[in-house]
Write a protein that holds these residues in place. Sequence first.
Motif, PDB file in Angstrom:
ATOM      1  N   UNK A   1       1.162   4.031  -2.922  1.00 22.92           N
ATOM      2  CA  UNK A   1       0.752   5.377  -2.541  1.00 22.92           C
ATOM      3  C   UNK A   1       1.840   6.413  -2.824  1.00 22.92           C
TER       4      UNK A   1
ATOM      5  N   UNK B   1     -13.562   1.749  -1.517  1.00 25.98           N
ATOM      6  CA  UNK B   1     -12.934   0.670  -0.743  1.00 25.98           C
ATOM      7  C   UNK B   1     -11.428   0.901  -0.681  1.00 25.98           C
ATOM      8  N   UNK B   2     -10.696  -0.186  -0.555  1.00 23.53           N
ATOM      9  CA  UNK B   2      -9.242  -0.080  -0.447  1.00 23.53           C
ATOM     10  C   UNK B   2      -8.637   0.617  -1.668  1.00 23.53           C
TER      11      UNK B   2
ATOM     12  N   UNK C   1       0.844  -1.202   0.000  1.00 22.21           N
ATOM     13  CA  UNK C   1       0.000   0.000   0.000  1.00 22.21           C
ATOM     14  C   UNK C   1       0.881   1.254   0.000  1.00 22.21           C
TER      15      UNK C   1
ATOM     16  N   UNK D   1     -11.044  -7.602   0.104  1.00 21.65           N
ATOM     17  CA  UNK D   1     -11.814  -6.436  -0.278  1.00 21.65           C
ATOM     18  C   UNK D   1     -12.403  -6.733  -1.661  1.00 21.65           C
ATOM     19  N   UNK D   2     -13.211  -5.850  -2.221  1.00 21.36           N
ATOM     20  CA  UNK D   2     -13.959  -6.210  -3.432  1.00 21.36           C
ATOM     21  C   UNK D   2     -13.103  -6.725  -4.597  1.00 21.36           C
TER      22      UNK D   2
ATOM     23  N   UNK E   1     -10.327   2.535  -4.019  1.00 20.05           N
ATOM     24  CA  UNK E   1     -10.872   3.871  -4.243  1.00 20.05           C
ATOM     25  C   UNK E   1     -10.395   4.901  -3.234  1.00 20.05           C
ATOM     26  N   UNK E   2     -10.306   4.504  -1.971  1.00 18.90           N
ATOM     27  CA  UNK E   2      -9.863   5.454  -0.939  1.00 18.90           C
ATOM     28  C   UNK E   2      -8.367   5.334  -0.637  1.00 18.90           C
ATOM     29  N   UNK E   3      -7.919   4.092  -0.263  1.00 19.24           N
ATOM     30  CA  UNK E   3      -6.536   3.947   0.216  1.00 19.24           C
ATOM     31  C   UNK E   3      -5.514   4.204  -0.894  1.00 19.24           C
ATOM     32  N   UNK E   4      -5.861   3.893  -2.153  1.00 15.05           N
ATOM     33  CA  UNK E   4      -4.909   4.132  -3.243  1.00 15.05           C
ATOM     34  C   UNK E   4      -5.294   5.404  -4.008  1.00 15.05           C
TER      35      UNK E   4
ATOM     36  N   UNK F   1      -9.554   4.247 -10.628  1.00 16.82           N
ATOM     37  CA  UNK F   1      -9.307   2.964  -9.991  1.00 16.82           C
ATOM     38  C   UNK F   1     -10.173   2.854  -8.745  1.00 16.82           C
TER      39      UNK F   1
ATOM     40  N   UNK G   1     -16.817  -1.351   6.671  1.00 14.17           N
ATOM     41  CA  UNK G   1     -16.032  -2.018   5.630  1.00 14.17           C
ATOM     42  C   UNK G   1     -14.862  -2.801   6.242  1.00 14.17           C
TER      43      UNK G   1
ATOM     44  N   UNK H   1     -13.354  14.847  -3.088  1.00 15.11           N
ATOM     45  CA  UNK H   1     -14.475  14.140  -2.479  1.00 15.11           C
ATOM     46  C   UNK H   1     -15.246  15.090  -1.566  1.00 15.11           C
TER      47      UNK H   1
ATOM     48  N   UNK I   1      -7.813   7.761  -3.625  1.00 22.52           N
ATOM     49  CA  UNK I   1      -8.134   8.951  -2.849  1.00 22.52           C
ATOM     50  C   UNK I   1      -6.925   9.534  -2.135  1.00 22.52           C
TER      51      UNK I   1
END
Lengths: 137, 185
Positions: A47, B146-147, A43, A99-100, B149-152, B31, A89, A75, B154
Amino acid sequence: MRYLIYLAIGVLFGLVMFKSEAASWFRIYEMFQFGSFHMYGIIGSALAIGIVGVQVIKRKDLKPLGGGKMNLHDKERSVTRYLVGGIIFGLGWALVGACPGPMYVLLGAGYSAIILVLIGAIAGTFLYGLIKEKLPH
Amino acid sequence: MNWITNPWPWYISGPLIALIMFMLLATGKKFGMSSNLRTVCAAVGAGRTSQFFRYDWRADRWNLMVVLGAIIGGFLASNYMSDNTVIINPAVAQQLSEEYNIQSAGENYLPLEIFGTEALSNPYTIILLIVGGVLVGFGARYAGGCTSGHAISGLSNLQLPSLIAVVGFFIGGLSMVHLIFPLIF
């Protein structure tokens, strides 16, 4: 033709999720036990590159290949929906270890039990749509 | 050719995830791997019951192609590029074995105690999997991502709401593993 590009991106995503083991319940459990740097490294490095790249896109005002505007929007400001939704979640993420995105990857890998999780996820999405107006956002 | 069968290290996988995000941005998309669940609901007619699903889902068909690709990628990786085992921190594996009787760490990709065909004959396991899915689906839409959309996506765009969501993901995840697991497993 355009759809083939999205299919190819999806295949790459599937390979990366499976091969990085980010789709493994064990890795998610280990992450929440702070047992390894692995998931944080995935992650974190995504990032670090993501932040630099998005800044470059914004500063140089880069456009998508087909023209138009980059899909980078601010957002909506709020705390409740992000915090409460995020906690719900996270509870599910740790329970099913997926996750999805990885749900689909695991389906392709042949774990039929994941169909139950997917049915649940679709039902959860539907439930949100039903009661959205009654929830604080 | 070991790099094909061995797990990919984080410093390869993370940058590849960033690459996937940039490829989607370059095609004018974004993404996020949970919005396709909304597309599925809309496509099967959920718009009849809720305004939330009344939108032009046909414009979102591209994300169903990404989903199809992810399924194919999972098939290819599992069948041709992996021995389907995941080696985790031995201390964590031992703790799983001692406290929850989950013995398959290091032997399988997923714990067969939860995802194996035998576990599926147990109604309790079936309920856990469905409830987990509902939490993921509901939470992702409530939080707006989710992971991925937000963690990466966003956080890459330095969005404060995404940071709040990711803090939520971890509050939820840590609570599940440390407080709720001892009660349900």
